[in-house]
Design an enzyme around this catalytic site. Structure first.
Site, PDB file in Angstrom:
ATOM      1  CG  HIS A 269      -1.986  -1.009   1.171  1.00 49.66           C
ATOM      2  ND1 HIS A 269      -2.989  -0.954   0.505  1.00 49.66           N
ATOM      3  CD2 HIS A 269      -2.093  -2.339   1.821  1.00 49.66           C
ATOM      4  CE1 HIS A 269      -3.815  -2.036   0.400  1.00 49.66           C
ATOM      5  NE2 HIS A 269      -3.178  -2.903   1.159  1.00 49.66           N
ATOM      6  CG  ASP A 340      -2.910  -3.999   5.313  1.00 47.33           C
ATOM      7  OD1 ASP A 340      -2.025  -2.884   5.322  1.00 47.33           O
ATOM      8  OD2 ASP A 340      -3.940  -3.892   4.463  1.00 47.33           O
ATOM      9  CD  GLU A 341      -5.689  -6.032   1.241  1.00 47.53           C
ATOM     10  OE1 GLU A 341      -6.539  -6.586   1.063  1.00 47.53           O
ATOM     11  OE2 GLU A 341      -5.476  -4.975   1.418  1.00 47.53           O
ATOM     12  CB  VAL A 342       2.732  -8.284   1.792  1.00 46.54           C
ATOM     13  CG1 VAL A 342       4.117  -8.212   0.576  1.00 46.54           C
ATOM     14  CG2 VAL A 342       3.066  -7.242   2.731  1.00 46.54           C
ATOM     15  CG  ASP A 390      -2.961  -8.827   6.534  1.00 48.55           C
ATOM     16  OD1 ASP A 390      -3.777  -8.282   7.249  1.00 48.55           O
ATOM     17  OD2 ASP A 390      -3.653  -8.704   5.102  1.00 48.55           O
TER      18      ASP A 390
END
Length: 581
Positions: A269, A340-342, A390
């Site tokens: 992000h 988060d969300e790698v 995550d």
């Protein structure tokens, strides 16, 4: 810290005096019978003989002088004297024949306690109906006094102003962390919008504004050490938060008893960082989901690609400057570092990472390099670090628990409801609950992708959740009824610090902020303050409906444009809108 049983002597003395003066047995008060209520519902509300007393024309609030309590006292004094709230249902309360109420005396045991996680927010409030012209608000800290002032303000109504009297309230929250997360990267919110949010949070006894400041879409915060990040990464010059803006928000929060916790999400992000530093961001400005590829082959969770490269030395120079400046601007002990969300393929697009992987390295090792390099620096600034779950629970890229010391790290859960909460506490971590199944306020508004073929279907095609990834819409009842410690034993429950509703801003900005958040965040506020069940353990959302209707209306009169939860007719006809009369 357990402060649910305040022990300082004047609390006990006031309680005894009030109960002895009552003489009669104290009944349980029904919200339907007595529409002058407090939101969130206090933990103890004793009102043996419901009656009201006029506020004197020279009514005043007497309190210790304090940098933040004094402005709050002045604010509430103006409010109770000028608001003249007219409830939707006229309260069936007679005026006492006693003298008018002249003073609310605020007693604070400890005026030095700072506004930090776990600070004591308990208070008691005694409003006499006869024999005295002085109401007493007693609190351990100034922050508890602020909660009590809000309660007092909600008990005042009509013109001329009168207040519910002959009552005693003893109040203390169930959970220490009660917050709202707002994303200001995908769409921009002006400073006045943030201040209005904090004001509404204080009304609902919420105490943490989790400010998700940056993301791949924009970098709106101006940092002295890295001015180019906002200079090139913000949407425009008028869509930036300056050092002065941040100070304004933080100080405003202090005056309202709301902590401001910053989040600078990384290493994923971070596409907006590439406008200033393209060399440290992988897959920046690439199309997020390559043609003819499957979902696992995407480069980002949504449009807006870019992840910091943990193998590039300059990454840490920039990150250190960012963290230092943000920690300086935000004094709170919590620092949210995202994680988060790698997405695997974004890192795999970079040649240096490709080389690392060709030598039997893994993407999880790359994330560990990043965390091992950045976490110690954040901790050196006397911060406790919050990560999204995550970092520990992601199916593909995660770190070993050995590099996340539970005494220094808190995890915020957003997937799989109570199951992930259970996994986190079983691993020994404190947790903040923001389950997307219950607490995501953006859900149910469809997809924002421009050419989504799922919307090009013939009439009669089942619409399902409208292709909202976290649909359906989370109703206030869904939020109110969620038990954030579901499935946990007593010891595990102690690791649950509280919860946050979250408004991600793909399809939200200041024009819809109020109705998107309120009164659904109010529902969470009561559930986390005094619970969502009555003394018999029965869910009280049905009983809460009329109270929330009235509270939503009062928020609107105070300038918070909360959406309605029922037709006004239902409020005027109690019980007629239930499924069973």
């Amino acid at each position: 810290m357990d402060y649910r049983n305040p022990s300082f002597s004047f609390f006990s003395i006031l309680t005894i005096i009030f109960i002895l003066s009552s003489i009669i047995t104290i009944p349980q008060i029904s919200a339907v019978e007595y529409p002058i209520n407090v939101w969130p519902k206090p933990t103890t509300f004793l009102w043996p003989n419901p009656i009201a007393i006029l506020l004197a024309g020279n009514f005043t609030i007497s309190a210790p002088n304090h940098r933040y309590l004094t402005p709050a006292v002045n604010r509430y004094l103006r409010q109770v004297l000028t608001e003249h709230h007219l409830p939707l249902v006229n309260p069936p309360l007679n005026l006492t024949s006693a003298s008018q109420l002249n003073t609310l005396t605020v007693i604070v045991a400890d005026v030095t306690s700072p506004l930090t996680h776990g600070v004591n927010e308990s208070y008691t409030l005694t409003i006499p109906s006869s024999g005295s012209t002085n109401a007493i608000l007693a609190a351990e800290t100034v922050w508890g006094a602020m909660r009590g002032l809000e309660t007092f303000s909600q008990l005042v109504y009509s013109n001329p102003s009168r207040v519910a009297s002959g009552l005693y309230i003893s109040d203390v929250p169930l959970f220490m962390h009660r917050g709202i997360m707002l994303d200001t990267s995908r769409n921009y919110y002006g400073v006045n919008d943030l201040l209005r949010l904090i004001k509404a949070m204080s009304m609902n006894k919420l105490n943490v504004f989790h400010w998700h400041i940056t993301d791949s879409h924009s970098f709106p915060i101006v940092l002295p050490s890295e001015p180019e990040l906002a200079g090139k990464g913000a949407y425009g010059e008028s869509m930036r938060y300056t050092v002065a803006d941040v100070k304004n928000v933080v100080e405003f929060g202090m005056e309202y008893g709301v902590r401001v916790v910053p989040e600078i999400d990384m290493p994923a992000h971070t596409g907006s960082w590439a406008e200033a530093y393209p060399e440290i961001v992988t897959c920046a400005n690439m199309f997020w989901w390559p043609a003819e590829s499957q979902w696992p082959d995407r480069l980002a969770a949504e449009p807006g690609t870019g992840q910091l490269n943990p193998l590039h030395p300059k990454t840490y120079q920039v990150v250190k400057n960012v963290v230092h400046d943000v920690a300086t601007m935000f004094p709170d002990e919590l620092y949210h570092a995202g994680a988060d969300e790698v997405v695997p393929n974004c890192w795999k697009a970079d040649p240096s990472i490709q080389t690392f992987l060709s030598k039997n390295g893994t993407l999880s090792q790359i994330l560990e390099i990043f965390v091992n390099t950045t976490l110690p620096y954040i901790l050196s600034l006397n911060r406790t670090v919050v990560y999204w779950e995550d970092v520990l629970l992601d199916a593909n890229i995660r770190v070993s628990p050995s590099i996340l010391p539970p005494e220094n790290v808190i995890l915020q859960t957003w997937n799989n409801g109570p199951n992930n909460t259970k996994k986190i506490v079983d691993s020994g971590y404190r947790v903040i609950v923001s389950s997307s199944d219950y607490y995501y306020l953006d859900c149910g508004h469809g997809d924002f992708i421009g050419n989504n073929s799922k919307y090009n279907q013939p009439p009669g095609t089942p619409q399902g959740d409208g292709d909202s990834w976290c649909g359906p819409f989370k109703t206030w009842q869904t939020i109110y009824n969620y038990d954030i410690t579901y499935g946990l034993n007593e010891d595990e429950s102690k690791l649950v610090l509280g919860g946050e509703v979250a408004l991600w801003s793909e399809q939200a900005d200041s024009t819809v902020m109020d109705p998107r958040i309120w009164p659904r965040a109010s529902a969470m506020g009561e559930a986390l303050w005094s619970g969502n069940r009555d003394e018999m353990g029965k869910s009280r959302y049905a009983e809460a409906t009329d109270r929330l209707n009235e509270w939503r209306y009062r928020m609107v009169t105070r300038g918070i444009y909360a959406e309605p939860i029922q037709p006004l007719w239902c409020v005027k006809n109690p019980g007629m809108c239930n499924t069973v009369h």
